[in-house]
Design an enzyme around this catalytic site. Structure first.
Site, PDB file in Angstrom:
ATOM      1  N   HIS A  58       0.858  -1.193   0.000  1.00 57.90           N
ATOM      2  CA  HIS A  58       0.000   0.000   0.000  1.00 57.90           C
ATOM      3  C   HIS A  58       0.890   1.238   0.000  1.00 57.90           C
ATOM      4  CE1 HIS A  58      -3.712   2.211   1.917  1.00 57.90           C
ATOM      5  NE2 HIS A  58      -3.101   2.943   0.994  1.00 57.90           N
ATOM      6  N   HIS A  60       1.247   4.927  -2.365  1.00 56.91           N
ATOM      7  CA  HIS A  60       0.793   5.776  -3.473  1.00 56.91           C
ATOM      8  C   HIS A  60       1.957   6.436  -4.204  1.00 56.91           C
ATOM      9  CE1 HIS A  60      -3.391   5.435  -2.192  1.00 56.91           C
ATOM     10  NE2 HIS A  60      -2.940   5.569  -0.951  1.00 56.91           N
ATOM     11  N   GLU A 129      -6.990   1.580  -4.222  1.00 55.77           N
ATOM     12  CA  GLU A 129      -7.624   2.115  -3.020  1.00 55.77           C
ATOM     13  C   GLU A 129      -8.678   3.132  -3.442  1.00 55.77           C
ATOM     14  OE1 GLU A 129      -6.743   4.047   1.366  1.00 55.77           O
ATOM     15  OE2 GLU A 129      -5.333   4.431  -0.261  1.00 55.77           O
ATOM     16  N   ALA A 140      -8.693  11.474   3.284  1.00 52.52           N
ATOM     17  CA  ALA A 140      -8.012  12.341   2.318  1.00 52.52           C
ATOM     18  C   ALA A 140      -8.327  11.972   0.873  1.00 52.52           C
ATOM     19  CB  ALA A 140      -6.501  12.273   2.547  1.00 52.52           C
ATOM     20  N   ASN A 218      -7.741   3.679  10.970  1.00 54.45           N
ATOM     21  CA  ASN A 218      -7.852   4.921  10.215  1.00 54.45           C
ATOM     22  C   ASN A 218      -8.973   4.840   9.195  1.00 54.45           C
ATOM     23  OD1 ASN A 218      -4.438   4.722  10.578  1.00 54.45           O
ATOM     24  ND2 ASN A 218      -5.522   6.517  11.306  1.00 54.45           N
ATOM     25  N   ARG A 226     -19.126  -0.550  23.437  1.00 51.58           N
ATOM     26  CA  ARG A 226     -20.458  -1.020  23.065  1.00 51.58           C
ATOM     27  C   ARG A 226     -20.652  -1.064  21.546  1.00 51.58           C
ATOM     28  NH1 ARG A 226     -21.799   1.944  27.738  1.00 51.58           N
ATOM     29  NH2 ARG A 226     -22.223   3.824  26.518  1.00 51.58           N
ATOM     30  N   ASP A 247       4.006   4.690  11.607  1.00 50.58           N
ATOM     31  CA  ASP A 247       4.867   5.876  11.578  1.00 50.58           C
ATOM     32  C   ASP A 247       4.812   6.675  12.874  1.00 50.58           C
ATOM     33  OD1 ASP A 247       2.279   6.828  11.315  1.00 50.58           O
ATOM     34  OD2 ASP A 247       2.707   8.160   9.624  1.00 50.58           O
ATOM     35  N   HIS A 250      -0.161   7.995  12.645  1.00 50.18           N
ATOM     36  CA  HIS A 250      -1.489   7.462  12.368  1.00 50.18           C
ATOM     37  C   HIS A 250      -2.066   6.663  13.535  1.00 50.18           C
ATOM     38  CE1 HIS A 250      -0.464   8.541   8.232  1.00 50.18           C
ATOM     39  NE2 HIS A 250      -1.729   8.362   7.913  1.00 50.18           N
ATOM     40  N   ASP A 272       1.547   3.468   3.225  1.00 55.97           N
ATOM     41  CA  ASP A 272       0.547   4.427   2.734  1.00 55.97           C
ATOM     42  C   ASP A 272       1.241   5.744   2.381  1.00 55.97           C
ATOM     43  OD1 ASP A 272      -1.864   5.463   1.935  1.00 55.97           O
ATOM     44  OD2 ASP A 272      -2.687   5.705   3.953  1.00 55.97           O
TER      45      ASP A 272
END
Length: 386
Positions: A58, A60, A129, A140, A218, A226, A247, A250, A272
């Site tokens: 994952h 980008h 994604e 984002a 995230n 609950r 990192d 997050h 990510d």
């Protein structure tokens, strides 16, 4: 070729001492005092630790490049940057963007997959994604391009990739989610992501065939005593594996320790990472048509929403070790577990005979001394730092 006198992680991810034999791009033997002749090349790794090359499923972008650029130059630039950080295989990852942008990204990644560069990480697959996400949990992702689950559109992208797409992420609670999952699971790994799903919704999705959770914690509801949500469903369900961005931005280190304790071999590390990774602090960069900037070691939208990371798997492994996660566990979550999720574990992800000789040699401080990568029958030292 032999790497001798090393401490290495064996196929079961135990730290052992011994040698690693490499021939024609493959690991051919591992063990103590392997027989070798005077003509054999030997690399003395006394005092170093050898681990399998990291696998980022994952990511980008990085080094100013993004998968969504739709060019081989960008994919190759990503590969070079990643290899310098111990990542030997990766899945260029698209965001919630136009179909034309996704198609361009697929064509570029497929080209680099078929014609790999020697000084860069290998394209092991693709991760889509989006764009099938909820507006409430888009994070984002660019709202302009959000769509309801559309299997026919996904199949068009999948066919264009020639099967290179290994992961598809969606909010399964949306109308059409069940049909999408049941059909897409026959082609690749299906992940729940950017979702408003409840605990019950998530368990239904796992019943349909979802076996992956995108960046756990995230872009989803938090764990409530609950209302356990996707987090609670993923933590308890042995059928799914879950990504963690390690990192320190997050997810809090304490939560990561808990997650690794509960998930065990179901945890996988992802970066990510965005194109801003490796670029100057304070500058602005594009993310799927939106502006992000690096601020305090993290990427944020103008409204302060945290976007992807500016981290890499090597950095995250070191983070985890410093936070109390054992090195073998951290490395396994950055190598074999992601390889399993994209169906590549027969080829990469661990140090054992028959697999590609993709190796990272670490010094006593876990810094990278060298990176070895195989292409076909060739194995070479692509990165040497010590």
């Amino acid at each position: 070729m032999f790497i001798i006198n090393s401490t290495y992680l064996d196929k079961d991810f135990n730290l052992v001492k011994g040698d690693i034999q490499i021939e024609n791009g493959r690991i051919t033997a591992c063990g103590p005092s392997l027989p070798r002749s005077d003509e054999d090349t030997s690399i003395d790794a006394q005092g170093y630790t050898v681990v399998p090359g990291f696998v980022d499923v994952h990511i980008h972008g990085c080094a100013g490049a993004d998968a969504g650029d739709g060019t081989t130059d960008s994919i190759e630039s990503m590969g070079r940057f990643l290899l310098s950080h111990g990542v030997t295989s990766f899945c260029p990852t698209t965001a919630t963007v136009s179909s034309d942008t996704i198609k361009a990204a697929i064509r570029a990644a497929k080209q680099v997959h078929e014609h790999p560069i020697k000084d860069g990480a290998k394209v092991a697959g693709m991760n889509l994604e989006g764009p099938f996400f909820s507006r409430e949990r888009k994070g984002a992702q660019n709202e302009e391009f959000l769509l309801a689950p559309n299997f026919e559109l996904f199949k068009e992208w999948y066919d264009l990739s020639g099967g290179l797409v290994k992961l598809i992420d969606l909010a399964t609670e949306q109308p059409g989610g069940e049909d999408f999952v049941k059909r897409a699971k026959e082609l690749c790994t299906v992940s729940i992501a950017h979702t408003t799903a409840s605990y019950e919704d998530a368990k239904d999705a796992f019943d349909w065939g979802v076996t992956h959770v995108t960046h756990l914690f995230n872009a989803m509801n938090g764990l409530h005593h609950r209302k356990p949500g996707v987090v609670g469903a993923a933590l308890e369900d042995e059928r799914v594996r879950a990504e963690l961005i390690c990192d320190g931005e997050h997810i809090h280190p304490a939560v990561l320790r808990v997650a690794f304790n509960v998930l065990g071999d179901r945890a996988l590390i992802v970066s990510d990472s965005l194109r801003a990774n490796g670029m100057p602090e304070g500058a602005e960069y594009d993310l799927g048509g939106q502006t992000v900037r690096i601020s305090g070691g993290k990427c944020v939208l103008p409204d302060g929403t945290i976007a992807g990371s500016v981290s890499n798997l090597h950095h995250e492994v070191k983070n985890l070790v410093s936070w109390g996660v054992p090195l073998p566990r951290a490395v396994k979550s950055a190598s074999l577990i992601p390889a399993i999720q994209i169906g590549a574990d027969k080829e990469i992800g661990s140090i054992e005979p028959g697999k590609a000789a993709d190796l990272v040699i670490l010094d006593k401080d876990l810094e990278i001394a060298s990176v070895w990568i195989s292409h076909g029958t060739d194995t070479h030292c692509a990165i040497k730092k010590a």
